[in-house]
Each structure stands twice: as C-alpha cells, then as structure tokens.
Design a protein around this motif. Structure first.
Motif, mmCIF file in Angstrom:
data_model
loop_
_atom_site.group_PDB
_atom_site.id
_atom_site.type_symbol
_atom_site.label_atom_id
_atom_site.label_comp_id
_atom_site.label_asym_id
_atom_site.label_seq_id
_atom_site.Cartn_x
_atom_site.Cartn_y
_atom_site.Cartn_z
ATOM 1 N N SER A 28 -13.893 -13.987 13.490
ATOM 2 C CA SER A 28 -13.576 -12.831 12.644
ATOM 3 C C SER A 28 -12.550 -13.134 11.561
ATOM 4 O O SER A 28 -12.381 -12.354 10.629
ATOM 5 N N ILE A 29 -11.864 -14.277 11.673
ATOM 6 C CA ILE A 29 -10.755 -14.622 10.784
ATOM 7 C C ILE A 29 -11.102 -15.883 9.991
ATOM 8 O O ILE A 29 -11.576 -16.862 10.556
ATOM 9 N N LYS A 30 -10.857 -15.858 8.675
ATOM 10 C CA LYS A 30 -11.091 -17.027 7.821
ATOM 11 C C LYS A 30 -10.001 -18.073 8.015
ATOM 12 O O LYS A 30 -10.267 -19.259 8.137
ATOM 13 N N ASP A 31 -8.758 -17.612 7.965
ATOM 14 C CA ASP A 31 -7.605 -18.505 8.005
ATOM 15 C C ASP A 31 -6.612 -17.952 9.028
ATOM 16 O O ASP A 31 -5.916 -16.987 8.759
ATOM 17 N N ARG A 32 -6.593 -18.571 10.200
ATOM 18 C CA ARG A 32 -5.779 -18.098 11.324
ATOM 19 C C ARG A 32 -4.300 -17.997 10.946
ATOM 20 O O ARG A 32 -3.673 -16.965 11.165
ATOM 21 N N ALA A 33 -3.746 -19.042 10.385
ATOM 22 C CA ALA A 33 -2.314 -19.053 10.049
ATOM 23 C C ALA A 33 -1.980 -18.011 8.989
ATOM 24 O O ALA A 33 -0.963 -17.318 9.087
ATOM 25 N N ALA A 34 -2.832 -17.890 7.987
ATOM 26 C CA ALA A 34 -2.575 -16.920 6.915
ATOM 27 C C ALA A 34 -2.677 -15.482 7.440
ATOM 28 O O ALA A 34 -1.865 -14.633 7.080
ATOM 29 N N PHE A 35 -3.675 -15.214 8.292
ATOM 30 C CA PHE A 35 -3.789 -13.857 8.845
ATOM 31 C C PHE A 35 -2.609 -13.543 9.757
ATOM 32 O O PHE A 35 -2.077 -12.432 9.729
ATOM 33 N N LEU A 36 -2.193 -14.507 10.538
ATOM 34 C CA LEU A 36 -1.031 -14.306 11.406
ATOM 35 C C LEU A 36 0.188 -13.937 10.559
ATOM 36 O O LEU A 36 0.918 -12.987 10.891
ATOM 37 N N LYS A 37 0.394 -14.624 9.457
ATOM 38 C CA LYS A 37 1.499 -14.297 8.549
ATOM 39 C C LYS A 37 1.327 -12.884 7.985
ATOM 40 O O LYS A 37 2.296 -12.127 7.893
ATOM 41 N N ASP A 38 0.097 -12.517 7.630
ATOM 42 C CA ASP A 38 -0.170 -11.167 7.117
ATOM 43 C C ASP A 38 0.263 -10.106 8.131
ATOM 44 O O ASP A 38 0.900 -9.113 7.772
ATOM 45 N N VAL A 39 -0.085 -10.311 9.382
ATOM 46 C CA VAL A 39 0.258 -9.336 10.430
ATOM 47 C C VAL A 39 1.763 -9.313 10.662
ATOM 48 O O VAL A 39 2.370 -8.246 10.773
ATOM 49 N N TYR A 40 2.394 -10.487 10.713
ATOM 50 C CA TYR A 40 3.849 -10.545 10.869
ATOM 51 C C TYR A 40 4.552 -9.837 9.705
ATOM 52 O O TYR A 40 5.515 -9.096 9.916
ATOM 53 N N ASP A 41 4.062 -10.073 8.494
ATOM 54 C CA ASP A 41 4.653 -9.416 7.319
ATOM 55 C C ASP A 41 4.541 -7.901 7.430
ATOM 56 O O ASP A 41 5.474 -7.172 7.098
ATOM 57 N N ARG A 42 3.401 -7.416 7.890
ATOM 58 C CA ARG A 42 3.201 -5.972 8.070
ATOM 59 C C ARG A 42 4.172 -5.426 9.112
ATOM 60 O O ARG A 42 4.737 -4.355 8.951
ATOM 61 N N GLU A 43 4.404 -6.162 10.167
ATOM 62 C CA GLU A 43 5.345 -5.745 11.219
ATOM 63 C C GLU A 43 6.776 -5.677 10.688
ATOM 64 O O GLU A 43 7.559 -4.853 11.137
ATOM 65 N N MET A 44 7.099 -6.545 9.735
ATOM 66 C CA MET A 44 8.446 -6.541 9.160
ATOM 67 C C MET A 44 8.685 -5.270 8.341
ATOM 68 O O MET A 44 9.810 -4.770 8.284
ATOM 69 N N ILE A 45 7.640 -4.758 7.706
ATOM 70 C CA ILE A 45 7.762 -3.528 6.923
ATOM 71 C C ILE A 45 8.052 -2.354 7.850
ATOM 72 O O ILE A 45 8.966 -1.570 7.623
ATOM 73 N N HIS A 46 7.259 -2.237 8.889
ATOM 74 C CA HIS A 46 7.450 -1.159 9.861
ATOM 75 C C HIS A 46 6.724 -1.543 11.139
ATOM 76 O O HIS A 46 5.511 -1.746 11.120
ATOM 77 N N PRO A 47 7.444 -1.647 12.263
ATOM 78 C CA PRO A 47 6.786 -1.995 13.528
ATOM 79 C C PRO A 47 5.685 -0.981 13.858
ATOM 80 O O PRO A 47 5.804 0.205 13.564
#
Length: 151
Positions: free
Chosen positions: A35-54
């Motif tokens: 389901s994911i093109k780039d595992r590391a990049a998507f992981l960063k995307d999710v972490y970044d979203r969590e930083m905005i608001h858990p």
C-alpha cells in the motif's frame, strides 16, 4: 476495489515502548502489503502529522493518518497493544488500540470517510470491546463491516 483492511495488516499484541515505535510497526505492515510507495517517506509523513497534533481520539485509541504522495492505495492497519502506551501530551492519553490510515494525495475525501466511519463506531463500548477481545479473523470482519470508500 482492493480491500481497505487486509488480514496482513492486523497486528495483535504489539510490543512497543512509545507511539513512534508502534507507528513504525504499522507502517511496515502497510508497506509489506503493497500500500506504500516509500516506507521511510510515509513514516516521516505520519510522524510530521503527529507533531502538529497527536491523533488520540479518546477511549484509549490512537488514529494516526497520512494523505501523501507516498501511498499507492487507501488502506488501514489495525494494531492492538500488549501494554498501553502514552500517546498524546496529556498523561491520561494512553492507548491500547491504534488504527493507522494511509491515503494517496489525490484522495480528497476517502480517508475522511474512513476516519468518520471508524470514529463513529469506536464511540460504542461494545464495538471497542469486540476489537479488544477478538481474534484476527473477527477483527477483520468487524472493521470491514463498518468501513467503505463508496459509502
């Protein structure tokens, strides 16, 4: 249409010390499922979203999500933790259940439908308890019975 939750993306009894470790395990499953093109990049995307608001939604549930160009198809991964972990900023925000939602950048409202459908059902104690007490097949059936992109 491919299923949104596959049995491959259900993890029961996750051992994790913090939310980043748990999120990584769920992202790995979504990546392994194709389901994911780039595992590391998507992981960063999710972490970044969590930083905005858990993404703690109450009832001991975390619902991290990402709508990015690093996702091939809309999918979710369900995780039940062996021990509750701290999720949000508040000490009361501990989770024992995590539902990771991945959506492609061009998915304008499909992921919002999934979030809405899941959140509406997770408000009900019987639904939450069923997920906490069920085996993989029952979790698969329970979640897929309440989510649909074309609803």
């Amino acid at each position: 249409m491919a299923e949104i939750l596959s049995k491959q993306c259900i993890i029961l009894n996750i051992d994790g010390n913090d939310k980043n470790e748990v999120i990584k395990k769920l992202v790995d499953k979504l990546s392994d499922a194709g389901s994911i093109k780039d595992r590391a990049a998507f992981l960063k995307d999710v972490y970044d979203r969590e930083m905005i608001h858990p993404t703690y939604i109450g009832y001991h549930i975390g619902m991290p999500h990402g709508r990015t160009e690093n996702v091939i198809r809309t999918a979710i991964c369900y995780g039940r933790l062996s021990q509750p972990i701290q999720w949000g900023h508040d000490h009361d925000e501990k989770v024992n259940t995590v539902v990771l939602i991945a959506a492609p950048k061009e998915d304008n409202d499909g992921h919002l439908k999934i979030i809405s459908q899941l959140a509406r059902n997770l408000m009900h104690e019987d639904f939450r308890n069923k997920l906490l007490e069920s085996n993989e097949d029952e979790v698969y059936t329970t979640i897929n019975s309440v989510i649909a992109l074309d609803a």
